[in-house]
Design an enzyme around this catalytic site. Structure first.
Site, PDB file in Angstrom:
ATOM      1  N   LEU A   8      -4.515  -9.682 -12.383  1.00  0.00           N
ATOM      2  CA  LEU A   8      -5.527  -8.678 -12.049  1.00  0.00           C
ATOM      3  C   LEU A   8      -5.372  -7.427 -12.906  1.00  0.00           C
ATOM      4  O   LEU A   8      -6.363  -6.902 -13.439  1.00  0.00           O
ATOM      5  CB  LEU A   8      -5.442  -8.329 -10.559  1.00  0.00           C
ATOM      6  CG  LEU A   8      -6.441  -7.280 -10.068  1.00  0.00           C
ATOM      7  CD1 LEU A   8      -7.869  -7.730 -10.313  1.00  0.00           C
ATOM      8  CD2 LEU A   8      -6.208  -6.982  -8.590  1.00  0.00           C
TER       9      LEU A   8
ATOM     10  N   ASP B 262       9.719  -0.265 -12.133  1.00  0.00           N
ATOM     11  CA  ASP B 262      10.249  -1.194 -11.131  1.00  0.00           C
ATOM     12  C   ASP B 262       9.928  -0.610  -9.754  1.00  0.00           C
ATOM     13  O   ASP B 262      10.518   0.392  -9.348  1.00  0.00           O
ATOM     14  CB  ASP B 262      11.762  -1.346 -11.331  1.00  0.00           C
ATOM     15  CG  ASP B 262      12.421  -2.239 -10.300  1.00  0.00           C
ATOM     16  OD1 ASP B 262      11.735  -2.651  -9.330  1.00  0.00           O
ATOM     17  OD2 ASP B 262      13.627  -2.522 -10.441  1.00  0.00           O
TER      18      ASP B 262
ATOM     19  N   ALA C 227       2.769  -7.303  -6.808  1.00  0.00           N
ATOM     20  CA  ALA C 227       3.087  -8.015  -5.559  1.00  0.00           C
ATOM     21  C   ALA C 227       4.127  -9.089  -5.847  1.00  0.00           C
ATOM     22  O   ALA C 227       4.220  -9.595  -6.965  1.00  0.00           O
ATOM     23  CB  ALA C 227       1.844  -8.662  -4.961  1.00  0.00           C
ATOM     24  N   TYR C 228       4.881  -9.433  -4.830  1.00  0.00           N
ATOM     25  CA  TYR C 228       5.753 -10.613  -4.887  1.00  0.00           C
ATOM     26  C   TYR C 228       4.889 -11.765  -4.382  1.00  0.00           C
ATOM     27  O   TYR C 228       4.548 -11.825  -3.206  1.00  0.00           O
ATOM     28  CB  TYR C 228       6.977 -10.416  -3.992  1.00  0.00           C
ATOM     29  CG  TYR C 228       7.974 -11.568  -4.072  1.00  0.00           C
ATOM     30  CD1 TYR C 228       9.186 -11.417  -4.724  1.00  0.00           C
ATOM     31  CD2 TYR C 228       7.677 -12.806  -3.494  1.00  0.00           C
ATOM     32  CE1 TYR C 228      10.099 -12.469  -4.801  1.00  0.00           C
ATOM     33  CE2 TYR C 228       8.575 -13.860  -3.572  1.00  0.00           C
ATOM     34  CZ  TYR C 228       9.776 -13.689  -4.223  1.00  0.00           C
ATOM     35  OH  TYR C 228      10.657 -14.736  -4.304  1.00  0.00           O
TER      36      TYR C 228
ATOM     37  N   THR D  78      -4.046 -10.209   0.730  1.00  0.00           N
ATOM     38  CA  THR D  78      -4.186 -11.660   0.642  1.00  0.00           C
ATOM     39  C   THR D  78      -4.763 -12.301   1.900  1.00  0.00           C
ATOM     40  O   THR D  78      -4.637 -11.753   3.007  1.00  0.00           O
ATOM     41  CB  THR D  78      -2.792 -12.288   0.355  1.00  0.00           C
ATOM     42  OG1 THR D  78      -2.869 -13.717   0.395  1.00  0.00           O
ATOM     43  CG2 THR D  78      -1.774 -11.846   1.404  1.00  0.00           C
TER      44      THR D  78
ATOM     45  N   TYR E  12       5.756 -14.408   2.820  1.00  0.00           N
ATOM     46  CA  TYR E  12       4.805 -13.744   1.914  1.00  0.00           C
ATOM     47  C   TYR E  12       3.686 -13.069   2.706  1.00  0.00           C
ATOM     48  O   TYR E  12       3.416 -11.870   2.532  1.00  0.00           O
ATOM     49  CB  TYR E  12       4.231 -14.767   0.929  1.00  0.00           C
ATOM     50  CG  TYR E  12       3.022 -14.272   0.165  1.00  0.00           C
ATOM     51  CD1 TYR E  12       3.136 -13.238  -0.753  1.00  0.00           C
ATOM     52  CD2 TYR E  12       1.764 -14.846   0.360  1.00  0.00           C
ATOM     53  CE1 TYR E  12       2.030 -12.781  -1.457  1.00  0.00           C
ATOM     54  CE2 TYR E  12       0.662 -14.397  -0.335  1.00  0.00           C
ATOM     55  CZ  TYR E  12       0.788 -13.359  -1.243  1.00  0.00           C
ATOM     56  OH  TYR E  12      -0.309 -12.909  -1.933  1.00  0.00           O
TER      57      TYR E  12
END
Length: 290
Positions: free
Chosen positions: A13, A38, A62-63, A103, A127
């Protein structure tokens, strides 16, 4: 001239926003990657946001390793939850407006109709849980924030389902692909365009920035099986595709069976025309071919 900070510009994105940033001529963009910022270094994150008065912050980081998150919950929470708290709290102090991407995994995927923003959240993965907690902390931060939930994101950049299916389709004679998980594939370029449209509307005064949760995905519905067939057909790949059930392909983190998002709210408020997923797939594959 307005200042916009894009956090996580190395991802799908962020890359697409960078490619389209010239369309917003009344804005000056700053792009960070995980190497240059970071987000688990919370002091650095806070100082980066606070050192220059940004008018808008777009958080694309995002992770997203859904299965890996089950065993790396602490890292997932740092990136998906705690970093969002820092962004929200600092933005509230500096008066920056935040656009944060979330999400469909905040839902359990058991619905029978497209999810609206007010539907009950019930994540069943680390998540999804960490992303939901990030949403909640952002809303509690008193910053002016828009949360955009999306699904099945792909682009011509980075690692994603589309590029994996192209590679596997060329390497193998046959593939097993799940047909009982349904959602809306979303081209990251379209989501990037929607984000820039929201900011442009605010800057022009045609539609003021309205904080809250919104859903955005491409129009239409597909299973992973349908999606793969469309990818291979467009690319001229002759690999045999066999439909299988989720139970035949177990993963550490369960996938939602139904991930369709209702986009009525964002379409109405921001007057968005959202492309059909197959049309956007064609556009993305043309980029890959070139």
């Amino acid at each position: 001239m307005k200042n916009i900070l894009v956090i996580g510009s190395e991802g799908q994105l962020g890359h697409e926003i960078k490619n389209r940033s010239n369309s917003l001529q009344q804005a000056r963009f700053s792009f960070t990657t995980f190497e240059t910022l970071d987000v688990t270094n919370f002091d650095l994150l806070k100082n980066t946001i606070a050192k220059q008065p940004y008018d808008y912050i777009i958080n694309c980081t995002a992770y997203t390793a859904v299965d890996k998150a089950e065993s790396e919950a602490e890292l997932a929470r740092k990136i998906n939850t705690e970093a969002i708290r820092v962004i929200g709290e600092t933005a509230a102090q500096t008066q920056a407006k935040v656009i944060h991407v979330s999400t469909d995994y905040v839902f359990d995927g058991t619905n029978y109709r497209p999810y609206i923003e007010e539907d009950k959240t019930a994540p069943n993965t680390v998540y999804g849980q960490t992303k939901l907690e990030g949403e909640q902390l952002l809303l509690q931060s008193h910053s002016k924030s828009i949360i955009l939930r999306t699904s099945w994101l792909y682009s011509s950049h980075g690692n994603n389902f589309v590029k994996t299916m192209i590679r596997l389709g060329k390497e193998r004679d046959a593939l097993n692909v799940i047909y009982d998980q349904v959602g809306s594939p979303t081209y990251a370029g379209d989501l990037a365009q929607a984000i820039l449209h929201i900011i442009a509307s605010d800057l022009s005064g045609s539609q003021a920035f309205q904080p809250g949760i919104y859903h955005y995905s491409n129009e239409g519905v597909a299973s992973w099986y349908d999606f793969t067939l469309a990818i291979h057909q467009a690319m001229g790949i002759s690999c045999q595709i066999h439909p299988i059930e989720s139970k035949d392909y177990p993963t550490p983190a369960p996938r939602p069976h139904y991930s369709v998002l209702n986009k009525a709210k964002i379409k109405k408020i921001y007057q968005l025309q959202i492309p059909y997923w197959k049309d956007s797939l064609t556009k993305c594959l043309a980029e890959l071919k070139s």
